[in-house]
Design a protein around this motif. Structure first.
Motif, PDB file in Angstrom:
ATOM      1  N   GLU A  59       1.117  -1.272  -0.150  1.00  0.00           N
ATOM      2  CA  GLU A  59       0.392   0.646  -0.260  1.00  0.00           C
ATOM      3  C   GLU A  59       0.996   1.293   0.133  1.00  0.00           C
ATOM      4  N   ASN A 114      -4.736   5.111  -1.773  1.00  0.00           N
ATOM      5  CA  ASN A 114      -5.793   5.307  -0.929  1.00  0.00           C
ATOM      6  C   ASN A 114      -6.372   6.603  -1.875  1.00  0.00           C
ATOM      7  N   GLU A 146      -8.129   1.604  -3.077  1.00  0.00           N
ATOM      8  CA  GLU A 146      -8.577   1.668  -1.330  1.00  0.00           C
ATOM      9  C   GLU A 146      -9.674   3.411  -1.187  1.00  0.00           C
ATOM     10  N   ASP A 176     -11.485   0.214   2.210  1.00  0.00           N
ATOM     11  CA  ASP A 176     -10.305   0.184   3.621  1.00  0.00           C
ATOM     12  C   ASP A 176     -11.393   0.540   4.833  1.00  0.00           C
ATOM     13  N   LYS A 197     -10.759  -4.375   3.721  1.00  0.00           N
ATOM     14  CA  LYS A 197      -9.439  -4.203   4.576  1.00  0.00           C
ATOM     15  C   LYS A 197     -10.599  -4.198   6.497  1.00  0.00           C
TER      16      LYS A 197
HETATM   17 MG    MG Z   1      -5.372   2.246   3.256  1.00  0.00          MG
END
Ligand code: MG
Ligand code: C2E
Ligand code: MG
Ligand code: MG
Length: 288
Positions: A59, A114, A146, A176, A197
């Motif tokens: 990530e 993200n 995400e 996320d 997640k």
């Molecule tokens: Mg994240």
């Protein structure tokens, strides 16, 4: 004591609020220059399969090294960037940089990026993703975006439309920080996420709190019935990892497996092997 005396409270807190507001304004102005001045960079944190330790990807996490203040947390400056629209050029820079850096990785791990709600509302995100993939040569199935429940809720209809366009490119989508927002189970179904997640607040509390463990089990059950792999965030101890393993969680991310680190310091090998004896909390990166 200040609470008991409202007038005192006003007198006492006002200068502080001015101070905080001024600090935010300065920070916002500095952030405007941060991109141009090369103060932003990406760190990468490993994501692994729990059962095998196999690395599945990394990530990308944004870092700001302020020349006077030092490093500032994204939890602090991302909301600021969202308020003043700077998240658009910054988000574009993150996507482009992450894809470019990941394009040369061998083996070809996945790269997770993200996204902010603002990027959904104010940018042609699908077009940007398509352009960046073409520019960097990263194959679409290696990119995962995400997003949080908040992102979807800002404008659900539009988010759904944009996500369909992006998924049509072959890019995958992860939900996320799951468990901290307000998504209904029906939202989960409608968006057909590729990965859930679980927020790190659940994973670190589970050992001590049976209700938290029940939430984790519920999310894992949800993942199973939807056929979506579940990744647990914020894994810091071997006991947490082994609990998630016995509960049937698919993937993990956290300091135990590797801290976010600059590109040059991340693990090159395909697998991270942990035993209870070998480590509790990793302070460096990479398999030693
Ligand atoms: Mg994240
Ligand atoms: P996130 O996407 O949920 O990222 C995970 C956060 O948890 C990261 O914080 C990571 O450093 C931290 N973390 C990972 N493992 C552990 C652990 O074992 N223990 C603890 N205590 N923390 C762990 P970070 O890097 O400070 O980022 C905070 C948040 O800022 C991210 O949460 C994400 O929402 C946002 N963010 C970061 N980079 C970007 C970006 O490029 N764009 C956008 N829009 N948001 C970003
Ligand atoms: Mg998260
Ligand atoms: Mg978060």
């Amino acid at each position: 004591r200040a609470k008991a005396d409202p007038i005192r409270k006003i007198c006492f807190y006002k200068p502080e609020m001015d101070e905080a507001l001024r600090a935010r304004r300065i920070l916002a102005a500095d952030l405007r220059d941060a991109l141009a001045r090369d103060q932003l960079s990406l760190h990468y944190q490993v994501q692994t399969s729990i059962a095998t330790g196999r690395i599945r990807g990394y990530e990308a996490l944004l870092r700001w090294e302020h020349p006077q203040i030092g490093s500032i947390s994204p939890a602090e400056f991302i909301p600021l960037a969202e308020e003043n629209g700077l998240i658009l050029p910054i988000g574009e820079w993150v996507l482009r940089t992450a894809c470019r850096e990941a394009a040369s990785w061998e083996p070809p791990y996945k790269i997770a990026v993200n996204l902010s709600a603002v990027q959904f509302v104010h940018a042609d995100l699908a077009k940007l993703v398509r352009t960046v993939l073409a520019e960097t040569g990263l194959s679409p199935e290696r990119l995962e975006l995400e997003l949080t429940e908040t992102t979807i809720f800002a404008d659900q209809k539009r988010a759904l439309h944009v996500l369909r366009e992006i998924k049509a490119l072959g890019v995958t989508i992860a939900l996320d920080d799951f468990g901290t927002g307000y998504s209904s189970l029906d939202t989960l179904r409608a968006f057909s996420f590729d990965r859930i997640k679980i927020d790190r607040s659940f994973c670190c509390a589970a050992a001590a709190n049976p209700q938290t463990l029940a939430i984790i089990r519920a999310v894992l059950g949800l993942g199973k019935s939807f056929g979506i792999p579940v990744l647990a965030e914020g894994i810091e101890t071997y006991d947490q990892l082994s609990m998630l393993n016995s509960e049937g969680c698919d993937e993990a991310q956290g300091f135990l497996l590797g801290r976010p680190a600059p590109l040059g310091q991340i693990v090159g090998s395909g697998q991270i092997t942990l035993t209870r004896e070998s480590r509790t909390l990793r302070d460096g990166n990479g398999a030693s």
